[in-house]
Design a protein around this motif. Structure first.
Motif, PDB file in Angstrom:
ATOM      1  N   CYS A 104      -0.524  23.665  -5.381  1.00 48.66           N
ATOM      2  CA  CYS A 104       0.353  24.054  -4.277  1.00 48.66           C
ATOM      3  C   CYS A 104       1.725  23.426  -4.499  1.00 48.66           C
ATOM      4  O   CYS A 104       1.822  22.216  -4.750  1.00 48.66           O
ATOM      5  CB  CYS A 104      -0.224  23.577  -2.947  1.00 48.66           C
ATOM      6  N   PHE A 145      -6.695  22.827  -6.320  1.00 47.21           N
ATOM      7  CA  PHE A 145      -5.670  23.743  -5.850  1.00 47.21           C
ATOM      8  C   PHE A 145      -4.343  23.307  -6.454  1.00 47.21           C
ATOM      9  O   PHE A 145      -4.128  22.114  -6.707  1.00 47.21           O
ATOM     10  CB  PHE A 145      -5.562  23.725  -4.318  1.00 47.21           C
ATOM     11  N   GLY A 189      -2.306  20.793   7.185  1.00 47.22           N
ATOM     12  CA  GLY A 189      -3.561  20.981   7.900  1.00 47.22           C
ATOM     13  C   GLY A 189      -4.802  20.906   7.022  1.00 47.22           C
ATOM     14  O   GLY A 189      -5.917  21.000   7.530  1.00 47.22           O
ATOM     15  N   SER A 190      -4.647  20.739   5.703  1.00 47.90           N
ATOM     16  CA  SER A 190      -5.823  20.676   4.829  1.00 47.90           C
ATOM     17  C   SER A 190      -6.426  19.279   4.852  1.00 47.90           C
ATOM     18  O   SER A 190      -5.795  18.319   5.280  1.00 47.90           O
ATOM     19  CB  SER A 190      -5.467  21.066   3.397  1.00 47.90           C
ATOM     20  N   LYS A 191      -7.653  19.193   4.328  1.00 41.87           N
ATOM     21  CA  LYS A 191      -8.254  17.877   4.161  1.00 41.87           C
ATOM     22  C   LYS A 191      -7.531  17.174   3.013  1.00 41.87           C
ATOM     23  O   LYS A 191      -6.682  17.761   2.340  1.00 41.87           O
ATOM     24  CB  LYS A 191      -9.754  18.001   3.892  1.00 41.87           C
ATOM     25  N   TYR A 232      -7.019  15.561  -0.650  1.00 41.92           N
ATOM     26  CA  TYR A 232      -7.415  15.814  -2.033  1.00 41.92           C
ATOM     27  C   TYR A 232      -6.823  14.711  -2.897  1.00 41.92           C
ATOM     28  O   TYR A 232      -5.949  13.977  -2.466  1.00 41.92           O
ATOM     29  CB  TYR A 232      -6.876  17.176  -2.507  1.00 41.92           C
ATOM     30  N   GLU A 260      -0.191  30.435  -3.590  1.00 45.56           N
ATOM     31  CA  GLU A 260      -0.582  29.247  -4.343  1.00 45.56           C
ATOM     32  C   GLU A 260      -1.769  29.618  -5.217  1.00 45.56           C
ATOM     33  O   GLU A 260      -2.107  30.789  -5.327  1.00 45.56           O
ATOM     34  CB  GLU A 260      -0.915  28.100  -3.385  1.00 45.56           C
ATOM     35  N   LYS A 268     -10.362  18.464  -5.914  1.00 46.40           N
ATOM     36  CA  LYS A 268     -11.350  18.250  -4.858  1.00 46.40           C
ATOM     37  C   LYS A 268     -11.890  16.830  -4.971  1.00 46.40           C
ATOM     38  O   LYS A 268     -12.245  16.379  -6.062  1.00 46.40           O
ATOM     39  CB  LYS A 268     -12.498  19.245  -4.978  1.00 46.40           C
ATOM     40  N   PRO A 320      -2.774  15.797   1.485  1.00 45.63           N
ATOM     41  CA  PRO A 320      -3.216  17.161   1.805  1.00 45.63           C
ATOM     42  C   PRO A 320      -2.567  18.150   0.839  1.00 45.63           C
ATOM     43  O   PRO A 320      -1.416  17.988   0.456  1.00 45.63           O
ATOM     44  CB  PRO A 320      -2.722  17.376   3.238  1.00 45.63           C
ATOM     45  N   ALA A 321      -3.329  19.169   0.430  1.00 44.25           N
ATOM     46  CA  ALA A 321      -2.805  20.178  -0.494  1.00 44.25           C
ATOM     47  C   ALA A 321      -1.802  21.087   0.209  1.00 44.25           C
ATOM     48  O   ALA A 321      -0.870  21.585  -0.415  1.00 44.25           O
ATOM     49  CB  ALA A 321      -3.941  21.007  -1.073  1.00 44.25           C
ATOM     50  N   TYR A 322      -1.994  21.286   1.482  1.00 46.25           N
ATOM     51  CA  TYR A 322      -1.122  22.140   2.298  1.00 46.25           C
ATOM     52  C   TYR A 322      -1.227  21.636   3.730  1.00 46.25           C
ATOM     53  O   TYR A 322      -2.175  20.897   4.058  1.00 46.25           O
ATOM     54  CB  TYR A 322      -1.516  23.619   2.169  1.00 46.25           C
TER      55      TYR A 322
END
Length: 114
Positions: free
Chosen positions: A43, A41, A70-72, A74, A29, A50, A66-68
């Motif tokens: 993805c 990001f 488990g991510s925070k 966005y 990515e 952000k 989430p961007a992926y």
């Protein structure tokens, strides 16, 4: 699926009015940098900004995702907003302006001689 190189070429071109815009491929990515700050990001061909208070105010009511896995969370910016160069440039510029300058990286330790 991963992000296509053409997607990144389009986004970087759309943001070419900003100084110091670049992307870096990471784990299939991409990270999008403005003034050496990671501002977004990309993805699976989706743009994730952000989250900042200034960005939230600029967008109005951002869609968060989430961007992926488990991510925070966005701010997800849909592809139709990508076409508006002025709006997109404003969002990235607004986001970069409030993000902290990254800390300098420590030099790598020299490998021991054999």
């Amino acid at each position: 699926m991963g992000t296509r190189a053409e997607t990144m070429e389009f986004l970087v071109d759309q943001l070419s009015g900003l100084p110091n815009i670049r992307s870096k491929k990471m784990f299939g990515e991409y990270a999008l940098y403005c003034d050496e700050k990671v501002v977004a990001f990309v993805c699976d061909d989706e743009l994730f900004i952000k989250p900042t208070d200034a960005g939230r105010e600029y967008i109005g009511e951002p869609e968060e995702a989430p961007a992926y896995p488990g991510s925070k969370m966005y701010f997800r910016v849909s592809g139709d907003r990508w076409e508006d160069r002025e709006w997109l440039t404003g969002l990235i510029d607004t986001t970069a302006a409030v993000l902290p300058v990254p800390k300098p990286k420590k030099p790598k330790a020299a490998k021991p001689q054999k």
